[in-house]
Scaffold this motif. Structure first.
Motif, short mmCIF file in Angstrom:
data_model
loop_
_atom_site.label_atom_id
_atom_site.label_comp_id
_atom_site.label_asym_id
_atom_site.label_seq_id
_atom_site.Cartn_x
_atom_site.Cartn_y
_atom_site.Cartn_z
N GLN A 115 0.88 -1.17 0.12
CA GLN A 115 -0.07 -0.04 0.13
C GLN A 115 0.59 1.08 -0.07
OE1 GLN A 115 -3.94 0.62 0.39
NE2 GLN A 115 -2.57 2.06 -0.92
N MET A 116 2.04 1.13 0.81
CA MET A 116 3.04 2.24 0.91
C MET A 116 3.40 2.61 -0.27
SD MET A 116 6.65 2.80 2.41
CE MET A 116 7.10 2.06 0.97
N VAL A 117 3.85 1.56 -1.15
CA VAL A 117 4.48 1.84 -2.57
C VAL A 117 3.45 2.48 -3.66
CG1 VAL A 117 5.87 0.74 -4.52
CG2 VAL A 117 6.05 -0.04 -2.22
N VAL A 118 2.20 1.98 -3.54
CA VAL A 118 1.30 2.49 -4.40
C VAL A 118 1.05 3.90 -4.08
CG1 VAL A 118 -1.20 2.18 -4.97
CG2 VAL A 118 0.07 0.29 -4.75
N ASN A 119 0.92 4.19 -2.77
CA ASN A 119 0.68 5.92 -2.14
C ASN A 119 1.96 6.53 -2.67
OD1 ASN A 119 -1.86 4.75 -1.19
ND2 ASN A 119 -1.12 4.86 0.97
N LEU A 120 3.07 5.92 -2.59
CA LEU A 120 4.10 6.72 -2.63
C LEU A 120 4.28 6.94 -4.23
CD1 LEU A 120 6.49 7.83 -1.25
CD2 LEU A 120 7.65 5.90 -1.79
N ALA A 121 3.90 6.15 -5.23
CA ALA A 121 4.03 6.25 -6.41
C ALA A 121 2.90 7.34 -6.90
CB ALA A 121 3.59 4.81 -7.22
N HIS A 122 1.75 7.34 -6.35
CA HIS A 122 0.72 8.17 -6.86
C HIS A 122 0.99 9.69 -6.22
CE1 HIS A 122 -2.49 4.78 -7.06
NE2 HIS A 122 -1.69 4.96 -8.08
N THR A 123 1.65 9.71 -5.26
CA THR A 123 2.19 10.89 -4.60
C THR A 123 3.07 11.71 -5.36
OG1 THR A 123 1.72 10.30 -2.41
CG2 THR A 123 3.04 12.31 -2.60
N LEU A 124 4.00 10.76 -5.94
CA LEU A 124 5.23 11.42 -7.16
C LEU A 124 4.55 11.15 -8.42
CD1 LEU A 124 7.96 9.38 -5.20
CD2 LEU A 124 7.68 11.59 -5.22
#
Ligand code: C2E
Ligand code: CA
Ligand code: CA
Ligand code: CA
Length: 279
Positions: free
Chosen positions: A220-229
């Motif tokens: 979930q963190m990787v997905v959120n990070l990807a979306h943020t960036l």
């Protein structure tokens, strides 16, 4: 620490002795394999939410005369230590560019992308950019269909060189994906400085994503990070529909794994794409 090992062989340790011998043997066999063109590449499909193939990852294969297929997991580390990864990697990139150039004229395949794994030592090499630019030019491959997969460990040293190379290659349209993300040392500080296009959720988190809340939290963190960036995100090692559905629920929209196809020949990949187009 890797180099220290070589200098600290002061007393006889049969186990270590065997390991050192095996390493030297593998090195000379790798050189031989390079001369004999014993390497080939396999293609593993990458799909979107509808299951349509959008591209493939290229995975190196070594057909050893007596031992059969040897996994890159076994020989890439030795190829990296000896520098043989540079000529081997050059061949893989050449194969990718030739394929992209061939697909350019085939409507069924011309939108496919190819992802190529690049080792730290190879990527930092002073002629890496020059060689790849020449290969693009010589083959006529569309640079924007080529994606290079870098790993986090690459960012431990010479980050500036890595960033400079990424920027130069981006001018040819080449995109970058961060592979094995989350498995290495935290490089969150660097992440925002890297002009990436994609993060890849490592298969070690995908494997138990349904049962292990820690793995699910990391995914979930990787997905959120990807979306943020503002990056694209792809999950690798997807083997069943439950994993796929769970990852989709987290916001992941691209998938790769045995559920869609094992790494296989070019003919198999093309047949898969053509079958989809028929439906
Ligand atoms: P990677 O880049 O993380 O590649 C993913 C590995 O997972 C591949 O192993 C692939 O065959 C395997 N895999 C794919 N889908 C599934 C799945 O659903 N379940 C499971 N359990 N495994 C899956 P492979 O082909 O043995 O490659 C191992 C590693 O060798 C790669 O890991 C990559 O780090 C390295 N490698 C492969 N080709 C190259 C290359 O051309 N250059 C460099 N530098 N490294 C390469
Ligand atoms: Ca990879
Ligand atoms: Ca990976
Ligand atoms: Ca890996």
């Amino acid at each position: 620490a890797k180099n220290a090992g070589r200098n600290t062989v002061r007393f006889y340790d049969p186990e270590l002795h065997r390991a050192v011998e095996a390493r030297f043997e593998l090195e000379s066999e790798l050189r031989h394999a390079l001369d004999q063109d014993a390497f080939s590449v396999h293609y593993q499909p990458q799909v979107d939410t509808s299951g349509a193939v959008i591209g493939a990852e290229i995975l190196l294969r070594w057909k050893h005369a007596s031992r059969g297929m040897i996994s890159p997991a076994e020989f890439i580390p030795v190829a990296e230590q000896t520098g043989l990864i540079v000529p081997i990697g050059r061949k893989v990139l050449r194969a990718a560019c030739e394929q992209l150039a061939a697909w350019k004229h085939q409507p069924a395949f011309r939108d496919l992308t190819l992802s190529v794994n690049v080792s730290a030592r190879q990527f930092r090499h002073k002629y890496f950019v020059r060689d790849l630019a020449q290969t693009l030019e010589a083959t006529g491959a569309p640079g924007h269909r080529l994606k290079l997969e870098l790993t986090e460990s690459m960012l431990l040293e010479n980050v500036e060189t890595v960033i400079a190379h990424i920027e130069e290659l981006r001018s040819f349209g080449i995109e970058f994906s961060l592979d094995d993300f989350g498995t290495g040392y935290s490089s969150l500080a660097y992440l925002k400085r890297l002009p990436l296009a994609q993060l890849k959720i490592d298969q070690s988190f995908v494997r138990d994503v349904l049962d292990d809340p820690n793995d699910a939290a990391i995914a979930q963190m990787v997905v959120n990070l990807a979306h943020t960036l503002d990056l694209d995100v792809i999950a690798e090692g997807v083997e069943n529909d439950q994993q796929r559905a769970f990852l989709f629920g987290l916001g992941c929209r691209h998938f790769q794994g045995y559920l869609y196809g094992h790494p296989d020949t070019l003919a198999e990949l093309e047949a898969l794409v053509l079958r989809q187009n028929d439906n």
